[in-house]
Enzyme design. Sequence first.
Site, mmCIF file in Angstrom:
data_model
loop_
_atom_site.group_PDB
_atom_site.id
_atom_site.type_symbol
_atom_site.label_atom_id
_atom_site.label_comp_id
_atom_site.label_asym_id
_atom_site.label_seq_id
_atom_site.Cartn_x
_atom_site.Cartn_y
_atom_site.Cartn_z
ATOM 1 N N SER A 129 96.088 50.940 15.986
ATOM 2 C CA SER A 129 94.847 51.404 15.380
ATOM 3 C C SER A 129 94.875 52.926 15.192
ATOM 4 O O SER A 129 95.782 53.447 14.545
ATOM 5 C CB SER A 129 93.665 50.961 16.249
ATOM 6 O OG SER A 129 92.442 51.116 15.584
ATOM 7 N N ASP A 152 91.599 41.588 9.632
ATOM 8 C CA ASP A 152 91.254 42.784 10.409
ATOM 9 C C ASP A 152 89.984 43.392 9.818
ATOM 10 O O ASP A 152 89.954 43.768 8.652
ATOM 11 C CB ASP A 152 92.413 43.789 10.346
ATOM 12 C CG ASP A 152 92.263 44.937 11.334
ATOM 13 O OD1 ASP A 152 91.117 45.342 11.618
ATOM 14 O OD2 ASP A 152 93.295 45.429 11.810
ATOM 15 N N HIS A 155 91.901 42.417 14.752
ATOM 16 C CA HIS A 155 92.452 43.766 14.914
ATOM 17 C C HIS A 155 93.422 43.926 16.085
ATOM 18 O O HIS A 155 94.480 44.527 15.937
ATOM 19 C CB HIS A 155 91.294 44.748 15.071
ATOM 20 C CG HIS A 155 91.689 46.183 15.087
ATOM 21 N ND1 HIS A 155 92.399 46.781 14.054
ATOM 22 C CD2 HIS A 155 91.473 47.171 16.008
ATOM 23 C CE1 HIS A 155 92.591 48.057 14.339
ATOM 24 N NE2 HIS A 155 92.052 48.311 15.519
#
Length: 313
Positions: free
Chosen positions: A132, A249, A279
């Site tokens: 991320s 996601d 995610h």
Amino acid sequence: MEAGVEDPSRMPEEGSPRQRLQNNPVPDFPHLLNADGQYLFCQYWKPSRPPKALVFVSHGAGEHCGRYDDLARMLMELDLLAFAHDHVGHGRSDGERLVVSDFQIFVRDVLHHVDTMQKDYPGLPVFLLGHSMGGAIAILAAAERPGHFAGMALIAPLVLPSPESATTFKVLAAKVLNLVLPNLSLGAVDFNILSRNREEVENYNSDPLVYHGGLKVSFCTQLLNAVSRVERGMPKLTLPFLLLQGSDDHLCDNKGAYLLMDGAKSQDKTLKVYEGAYHMLHKELPEVTNSVFHEINMWFSQRTAETGARCPP
């Protein structure tokens, strides 16, 4: 920097939000002092045999490096020395929670930690692993030092924010508000969009070191700045990389994965998309997470198998 700990999961001091003053006593946990005089909480996963390579693990926004213990231990079993720190404003590290004046501070601190480790382990190749926001940090670190890193593994990296969380109106509003109300909260992230694994969502929600408050305008603006910088930095990427992405996601648009694959100049680049996954691929439904661990294991195994591979000084 202090020596690594025997138990990398050791978490001194219970509690959460903190903002240490620079003249406070030196903490009694493994740490790194950054250029701003802030203490960063560090963890090290050292193999029992001499390491083949170093791997910096870069965590995502609002979390901490302790959440990567399972991945780091897997790397350790491959005779790789994994190391990490909580980014400024996260976990055990100093700084106001999820506040950073410039996204480059995250990148700078990672490069400083890498340099420190390379002094202790000269000649070893260095890899990056990021998820991320931590993926964006890894990409920018690699772009800033072309040829320095031996490769990177990315799990749902922040390349493009999802349309749901970053409409044109929201982006414009954040930029305007940042000028007048930088500390205004835009609301907290719904943790249910992180993973389809309800147990993992609950673990995230109950973790006292995870930030559960609202995201401030100033921090969201820095994330948008990071997205722009990642796009500009793609042509500088020549290192091998593995890119793992979920098709559903809700935080990082999966189109960003394809953008990175097209924009990077790397010859050795691999993309695997998990249909229906959210995610946190490394904490998703078992079939996804098991595959993610297998892909990362195989990728690192193959790229550290050759003896004599060395990273530039």
